[in-house]
Design a protein around this motif. Structure first.
Motif, PDB file in Angstrom:
ATOM      1  N   ARG A   5      80.368  12.895   9.192  1.00  0.00           N
ATOM      2  CA  ARG A   5      78.928  13.132   9.362  1.00  0.00           C
ATOM      3  C   ARG A   5      78.111  11.978   8.802  1.00  0.00           C
ATOM      4  O   ARG A   5      77.091  11.582   9.380  1.00  0.00           O
ATOM      5  CB  ARG A   5      78.563  14.452   8.684  1.00  0.00           C
ATOM      6  CG  ARG A   5      77.194  14.986   9.088  1.00  0.00           C
ATOM      7  CD  ARG A   5      76.984  16.383   8.572  1.00  0.00           C
ATOM      8  NE  ARG A   5      76.969  16.432   7.109  1.00  0.00           N
ATOM      9  CZ  ARG A   5      77.862  17.105   6.383  1.00  0.00           C
ATOM     10  NH1 ARG A   5      78.838  17.767   6.977  1.00  0.00           N
ATOM     11  NH2 ARG A   5      77.787  17.112   5.058  1.00  0.00           N
ATOM     12  N   LEU A   6      78.536  11.404   7.684  1.00  0.00           N
ATOM     13  CA  LEU A   6      77.830  10.262   7.100  1.00  0.00           C
ATOM     14  C   LEU A   6      77.860   9.067   8.042  1.00  0.00           C
ATOM     15  O   LEU A   6      76.859   8.362   8.223  1.00  0.00           O
ATOM     16  CB  LEU A   6      78.437   9.892   5.756  1.00  0.00           C
ATOM     17  CG  LEU A   6      78.318  10.934   4.637  1.00  0.00           C
ATOM     18  CD1 LEU A   6      78.994  10.437   3.370  1.00  0.00           C
ATOM     19  CD2 LEU A   6      76.861  11.281   4.361  1.00  0.00           C
ATOM     20  N   VAL A   7      79.027   8.837   8.665  1.00  0.00           N
ATOM     21  CA  VAL A   7      79.133   7.743   9.634  1.00  0.00           C
ATOM     22  C   VAL A   7      78.221   8.018  10.819  1.00  0.00           C
ATOM     23  O   VAL A   7      77.547   7.105  11.329  1.00  0.00           O
ATOM     24  CB  VAL A   7      80.593   7.581  10.093  1.00  0.00           C
ATOM     25  CG1 VAL A   7      80.687   6.596  11.263  1.00  0.00           C
ATOM     26  CG2 VAL A   7      81.468   7.108   8.954  1.00  0.00           C
ATOM     27  N   SER A   8      78.159   9.256  11.258  1.00  0.00           N
ATOM     28  CA  SER A   8      77.298   9.597  12.389  1.00  0.00           C
ATOM     29  C   SER A   8      75.835   9.333  12.078  1.00  0.00           C
ATOM     30  O   SER A   8      75.078   8.857  12.931  1.00  0.00           O
ATOM     31  CB  SER A   8      77.492  11.065  12.780  1.00  0.00           C
ATOM     32  OG  SER A   8      78.803  11.290  13.270  1.00  0.00           O
ATOM     33  N   ILE A   9      75.402   9.628  10.848  1.00  0.00           N
ATOM     34  CA  ILE A   9      74.016   9.349  10.457  1.00  0.00           C
ATOM     35  C   ILE A   9      73.743   7.853  10.532  1.00  0.00           C
ATOM     36  O   ILE A   9      72.705   7.418  11.067  1.00  0.00           O
ATOM     37  CB  ILE A   9      73.736   9.892   9.036  1.00  0.00           C
ATOM     38  CG1 ILE A   9      73.724  11.418   9.047  1.00  0.00           C
ATOM     39  CG2 ILE A   9      72.407   9.345   8.502  1.00  0.00           C
ATOM     40  CD1 ILE A   9      73.534  12.036   7.675  1.00  0.00           C
ATOM     41  N   LEU A  10      74.671   7.057  10.018  1.00  0.00           N
ATOM     42  CA  LEU A  10      74.505   5.604  10.078  1.00  0.00           C
ATOM     43  C   LEU A  10      74.387   5.120  11.513  1.00  0.00           C
ATOM     44  O   LEU A  10      73.516   4.306  11.850  1.00  0.00           O
ATOM     45  CB  LEU A  10      75.684   4.923   9.398  1.00  0.00           C
ATOM     46  CG  LEU A  10      75.682   4.882   7.861  1.00  0.00           C
ATOM     47  CD1 LEU A  10      76.978   4.274   7.360  1.00  0.00           C
ATOM     48  CD2 LEU A  10      74.500   4.071   7.358  1.00  0.00           C
ATOM     49  N   LEU A  11      75.252   5.605  12.377  1.00  0.00           N
ATOM     50  CA  LEU A  11      75.250   5.144  13.771  1.00  0.00           C
ATOM     51  C   LEU A  11      74.014   5.612  14.522  1.00  0.00           C
ATOM     52  O   LEU A  11      73.476   4.891  15.357  1.00  0.00           O
ATOM     53  CB  LEU A  11      76.515   5.626  14.477  1.00  0.00           C
ATOM     54  CG  LEU A  11      77.835   5.067  13.936  1.00  0.00           C
ATOM     55  CD1 LEU A  11      79.014   5.667  14.675  1.00  0.00           C
ATOM     56  CD2 LEU A  11      77.864   3.549  14.045  1.00  0.00           C
ATOM     57  N   LEU A  12      73.563   6.816  14.233  1.00  0.00           N
ATOM     58  CA  LEU A  12      72.342   7.312  14.872  1.00  0.00           C
ATOM     59  C   LEU A  12      71.139   6.464  14.479  1.00  0.00           C
ATOM     60  O   LEU A  12      70.315   6.090  15.322  1.00  0.00           O
ATOM     61  CB  LEU A  12      72.108   8.779  14.493  1.00  0.00           C
ATOM     62  CG  LEU A  12      72.991   9.803  15.201  1.00  0.00           C
ATOM     63  CD1 LEU A  12      72.874  11.168  14.530  1.00  0.00           C
ATOM     64  CD2 LEU A  12      72.600   9.912  16.673  1.00  0.00           C
ATOM     65  N   LEU A  13      71.030   6.155  13.200  1.00  0.00           N
ATOM     66  CA  LEU A  13      69.909   5.329  12.738  1.00  0.00           C
ATOM     67  C   LEU A  13      70.023   3.900  13.269  1.00  0.00           C
ATOM     68  O   LEU A  13      69.014   3.253  13.577  1.00  0.00           O
ATOM     69  CB  LEU A  13      69.846   5.325  11.210  1.00  0.00           C
ATOM     70  CG  LEU A  13      69.513   6.672  10.554  1.00  0.00           C
ATOM     71  CD1 LEU A  13      69.595   6.550   9.031  1.00  0.00           C
ATOM     72  CD2 LEU A  13      68.127   7.156  10.972  1.00  0.00           C
ATOM     73  N   GLN A  14      71.229   3.425  13.404  1.00  0.00           N
ATOM     74  CA  GLN A  14      71.435   2.070  13.900  1.00  0.00           C
ATOM     75  C   GLN A  14      71.070   1.959  15.376  1.00  0.00           C
ATOM     76  O   GLN A  14      70.508   0.957  15.811  1.00  0.00           O
ATOM     77  CB  GLN A  14      72.903   1.678  13.701  1.00  0.00           C
ATOM     78  CG  GLN A  14      73.242   0.261  14.164  1.00  0.00           C
ATOM     79  CD  GLN A  14      74.650  -0.122  13.771  1.00  0.00           C
ATOM     80  OE1 GLN A  14      75.020  -0.034  12.603  1.00  0.00           O
ATOM     81  NE2 GLN A  14      75.449  -0.528  14.752  1.00  0.00           N
ATOM     82  N   GLN A  23      65.291  15.792  13.091  1.00  0.00           N
ATOM     83  CA  GLN A  23      65.972  15.236  14.256  1.00  0.00           C
ATOM     84  C   GLN A  23      67.447  14.998  13.969  1.00  0.00           C
ATOM     85  O   GLN A  23      68.307  15.281  14.804  1.00  0.00           O
ATOM     86  CB  GLN A  23      65.287  13.933  14.682  1.00  0.00           C
ATOM     87  CG  GLN A  23      63.908  14.137  15.296  1.00  0.00           C
ATOM     88  CD  GLN A  23      63.172  12.828  15.512  1.00  0.00           C
ATOM     89  OE1 GLN A  23      63.300  11.883  14.715  1.00  0.00           O
ATOM     90  NE2 GLN A  23      62.407  12.761  16.591  1.00  0.00           N
ATOM     91  N   LEU A  24      67.744  14.486  12.777  1.00  0.00           N
ATOM     92  CA  LEU A  24      69.136  14.274  12.403  1.00  0.00           C
ATOM     93  C   LEU A  24      69.881  15.604  12.306  1.00  0.00           C
ATOM     94  O   LEU A  24      71.033  15.717  12.741  1.00  0.00           O
ATOM     95  CB  LEU A  24      69.211  13.538  11.063  1.00  0.00           C
ATOM     96  CG  LEU A  24      68.834  12.053  11.082  1.00  0.00           C
ATOM     97  CD1 LEU A  24      68.695  11.520   9.665  1.00  0.00           C
ATOM     98  CD2 LEU A  24      69.881  11.248  11.850  1.00  0.00           C
ATOM     99  N   ALA A  25      69.222  16.598  11.745  1.00  0.00           N
ATOM    100  CA  ALA A  25      69.853  17.912  11.612  1.00  0.00           C
ATOM    101  C   ALA A  25      70.170  18.498  12.979  1.00  0.00           C
ATOM    102  O   ALA A  25      71.238  19.098  13.183  1.00  0.00           O
ATOM    103  CB  ALA A  25      68.933  18.853  10.830  1.00  0.00           C
ATOM    104  N   GLU A  26      69.263  18.316  13.947  1.00  0.00           N
ATOM    105  CA  GLU A  26      69.495  18.828  15.295  1.00  0.00           C
ATOM    106  C   GLU A  26      70.662  18.104  15.952  1.00  0.00           C
ATOM    107  O   GLU A  26      71.503  18.724  16.611  1.00  0.00           O
ATOM    108  CB  GLU A  26      68.234  18.662  16.142  1.00  0.00           C
ATOM    109  CG  GLU A  26      68.374  19.223  17.556  1.00  0.00           C
ATOM    110  CD  GLU A  26      67.087  19.099  18.344  1.00  0.00           C
ATOM    111  OE1 GLU A  26      67.083  19.493  19.522  1.00  0.00           O
ATOM    112  OE2 GLU A  26      66.084  18.587  17.791  1.00  0.00           O
TER     113      GLU A  26
END
Length: 312
Positions: A5-14, A23-26
């Motif tokens: 999940r942490l990697v996914s947050i990084l990639l989404l923001l990138q 938005q991240l929670a959704e």
């Protein structure tokens, strides 16, 4: 898992820039509180991530920062082969894996990913058919992935219609919106939507090392067409009109072309040729010609009033 999940947050923001906690929670299907904790964990690990308050606020990465954590897992790489067919991928239970794989590719190759998604789209189902109900498709797919034996109750077209079968599923094929499983021994082909009951087992089988799913399916289609089209018809085609599998073309003086085409049956050919309207004339067999002539006469009688410019 939290690390994923942490990697996914990084990639989404990138890939998307500024995103709010909501938005991240959704996107991650977690609570906003979980996102807050994950952001704190990333900041504590030294990731240059910060948030802005206010209506236009949200989290974003420091300009120029790019993570290199874009490696695909084995499962995500397998799911990526279905990137063009997100609907079928979801049916197979690979929707979340596919989304994760696409996100990683978009982070690593943003320009290429955007160009491909803007220019190519695959829509597998046909136009005029409703999607088949395939409640057992995820279980069949799981058995294919893991080489596990299945016991099914299956409905076929001939008597007895409902039969018990032991399947060693080698592969799945999506054809015109319909799923088929190719299974041993044999192998043989079964429609997944005709499976009435299914029992998954832990018994493993050995998939033949020389089995080629694409080659098998190509041969199966050829055999199917040969079995299906056991008769033939001689027809005349209007200029510019062609028919698949037509042979022995012979040009005629009026610009039409006489050809021989395979047909399944008189009834089936009757419906198919009527769809071509005035672009085709059936010469043989006589039974088919008479059947079409009767239908055309009935239509002419029914719509004759309109042909003369009559009112409704």
């Amino acid at each position: 898992m939290k690390s994923s999940r942490l990697v996914s947050i990084l990639l989404l923001l990138q890939t998307r820039g500024r995103l709010t906690a909501a938005q991240l929670a959704e996107e991650l299907e977690v609570s906003v509180r979980t996102v807050y904790r994950d952001v704190e964990a990333l900041s504590a690990a030294g990731v240059p991530l910060y948030g802005d308050a206010g209506h236009a606020g949200g989290y974003r990465l420091l300009d120029g920062y790019r993570t290199r954590l874009t490696g695909l897992t084995a499962d995500e790489a397998e799911a990526l082969f279905l990137a063009g067919v997100p609907g079928p991928a979801a049916e197979l239970g690979l929707g979340s894996l596919l989304a994760a794989a696409e996100l990683k590719v978009r982070a690593a190759l943003p320009v290429q990913a955007d160009r491909i998604s803007a220019r190519f789209h695959l829509d597998a189902p046909g136009w005029y058919t409703d999607a088949d109900e395939t409640p057992f498709l995820p279980a069949v797919a799981d058995a294919v992935w893991n080489s596990r034996v299945l016991h099914v109750r299956y409905r076929r077209w001939r008597e007895p219609t409902d039969v018990e079968r032991r399947l060693e599923p080698y592969g799945l094929v999506l054809k015109a919106g319909r799923w088929y499983v190719v299974a041993g021994p044999g192998p043989r082909t079964f429609r997944v939507d005709q499976i009435l009951e299914l029992t998954a087992t832990t018994q493993e089988f050995e998939r033949p090392g020389d089995f080629d799913l694409a080659a098998y399916w190509a041969g199966y289609q050829r055999d199917f067409q040969d079995r299906l089209h056991r008769g033939e018809a001689v027809v005349r085609l209007a200029p510019g009109r062609t028919l698949p599998r037509a042979r022995d073309p012979r040009a005629e003086e009026d610009g039409w072309t006489r050809v021989t085409v395979p047909i399944e049956s008189v009834d089936h050919a009757h419906a198919e040729f009527l769809r071509l309207g005035t672009d085709v004339e059936v010469l043989h067999p006589a039974e088919l010609r008479r059947k079409i002539a009767r239908t055309v006469a009935e239509l002419a009688e029914r719509y004759g009033n309109f042909a003369d410019g009559g009112d409704d």
